[in-house]
Structure formats: C-alpha cells, structure tokens
Design an enzyme around this catalytic site. Structure first.
Site, PDB file in Angstrom:
ATOM      1  N   GLY A 154      39.726  40.830  41.857  1.00 47.05           N
ATOM      2  CA  GLY A 154      39.850  40.515  40.451  1.00 47.05           C
ATOM      3  C   GLY A 154      39.510  41.737  39.621  1.00 47.05           C
ATOM      4  O   GLY A 154      38.915  42.702  40.122  1.00 47.05           O
ATOM      5  N   TYR A 155      39.866  41.679  38.351  1.00 50.40           N
ATOM      6  CA  TYR A 155      39.678  42.826  37.464  1.00 50.40           C
ATOM      7  C   TYR A 155      38.654  42.527  36.384  1.00 50.40           C
ATOM      8  O   TYR A 155      38.751  41.524  35.675  1.00 50.40           O
ATOM      9  CB  TYR A 155      41.023  43.237  36.848  1.00 50.40           C
ATOM     10  CG  TYR A 155      41.876  43.896  37.897  1.00 50.40           C
ATOM     11  CD1 TYR A 155      41.817  45.264  38.109  1.00 50.40           C
ATOM     12  CD2 TYR A 155      42.667  43.135  38.745  1.00 50.40           C
ATOM     13  CE1 TYR A 155      42.552  45.864  39.121  1.00 50.40           C
ATOM     14  CE2 TYR A 155      43.407  43.728  39.757  1.00 50.40           C
ATOM     15  CZ  TYR A 155      43.337  45.084  39.937  1.00 50.40           C
ATOM     16  OH  TYR A 155      44.046  45.676  40.943  1.00 50.40           O
ATOM     17  N   LEU A 156      37.681  43.422  36.279  1.00 52.65           N
ATOM     18  CA  LEU A 156      36.690  43.373  35.211  1.00 52.65           C
ATOM     19  C   LEU A 156      37.248  44.067  33.977  1.00 52.65           C
ATOM     20  O   LEU A 156      36.865  43.765  32.863  1.00 52.65           O
ATOM     21  CB  LEU A 156      35.382  44.033  35.665  1.00 52.65           C
ATOM     22  CG  LEU A 156      34.716  43.306  36.830  1.00 52.65           C
ATOM     23  CD1 LEU A 156      33.785  44.223  37.592  1.00 52.65           C
ATOM     24  CD2 LEU A 156      33.974  42.093  36.313  1.00 52.65           C
TER      25      LEU A 156
ATOM     26  N   LEU B  99      38.487  38.840  34.892  1.00 53.50           N
ATOM     27  CA  LEU B  99      39.512  38.265  34.029  1.00 53.50           C
ATOM     28  C   LEU B  99      40.318  37.236  34.822  1.00 53.50           C
ATOM     29  O   LEU B  99      40.359  37.302  36.051  1.00 53.50           O
ATOM     30  CB  LEU B  99      40.441  39.377  33.541  1.00 53.50           C
ATOM     31  CG  LEU B  99      39.769  40.475  32.704  1.00 53.50           C
ATOM     32  CD1 LEU B  99      40.681  41.692  32.590  1.00 53.50           C
ATOM     33  CD2 LEU B  99      39.400  39.934  31.329  1.00 53.50           C
TER      34      LEU B  99
END
Length: 154
Positions: free
Chosen positions: A27-29, A81
């Site tokens: 996942g992307y921060l 996100l």
C-alpha cells in the site's frame, strides 16, 4: 540507490507452469508525483520503500528500501491510502538477469507485468518470447497509479 528497470506486458503465463511465486501486499502512504512511499509485505517479510520521480525515459529513479518488522509493515498498511495492491511475484532467471513477473489479483486482476533491473540504461538483455508491449515509463503501469486507478476500471 538508483533503480534502472524496463517493464513489459506479458502475452500469457504458460511459462510459469510448475513455478512457485510469493504473495505481495503493498500500500502507499504517499503517491506524490515527486516521491512515493510504500509499505509492503512480501511473504513473511516487511519493507518500507521510497521512490523518487522517474527520469524522462522512465528507466531510472531513486529508490530506497529497508526491511522492517512484519508487524510494523502490517501496521503501516492500515495507514495506507485506499487501493492496497495484491499480487503474486515470480522470479525467472534468464542469462544473467532476474525477471520479476507480477500477476495481479483483486481489482487489478488480469494485469500481467514483467520487470527487469539493469546496471545501466544502455545495458543489453535478451527478451523472452512471452513478453508483449514495453510499458517502461508509462505511468499507468506504476503500482502507485494502479493503486488509485485499478486495472478493472480502464
């Protein structure tokens, strides 16, 4: 800390028959255009990675990656996100290169990508017959992009 890689679509996955892959959840921060920050669980290991903006050719960009505790990675994934990516990765050795083959699941099901890391932007390499169109530098095939714009919506 510069990553140099070429990315291709794959025609079919018949060449993976009998091979074992490893599940990856990431996942992307941050998916800022200047830098992405991701948390990843690869098998039983956790990682945090920061990638810079790609150069004009799309071949090179800054990459910093550090292995972290699995529980830390699990906690970071909770902060990511929307649009966590789920894929299975296979590593295929051809000559002196390792091809990373990603078979995506969930909302990105049907997306099949192959990447090869190079030592320089001019390094030559053999292209296996299962490769399709080159998509190096096409932001639609960046994991950070498909986390926000799933393949099923294209």
């Amino acid at each position: 800390m510069t990553e140099i890689e070429c990315k291709f679509l794959i025609k079919n996955t018949a060449f993976l028959k009998g091979k074992t892959g490893i599940r990856i959840t990431q996942g992307y921060l941050s998916t800022d255009k200047e830098r992405t920050v991701r948390a990843r669980i690869k098998g039983e290991k956790g990682f945090i990675t920061i990638k810079g903006k790609s150069n004009d050719s799309g071949l090179s960009r800054y990459e910093w990656e550090k292995e972290i505790d699995l529980q830390e990675a699990q906690e970071l994934l909770k902060l990511c996100l929307p649009g966590v990516i789920d894929k299975t990765r296979y590593e295929i050795i051809i000559e002196n290169h390792i091809w990373e083959i990603d078979i995506f699941h969930g909302e990105n099901n049907g997306l099949l990508l192959a990447e090869i890391e190079l030592q320089s932007e001019t390094e030559q390499f053999s292209k296996p017959e299962w490769l399709d169109k080159e998509v190096t530098g096409d932001v639609r095939y960046y994991n950070s992009y498909i986390s926000e714009n799933p393949f099923c919506s294209w």
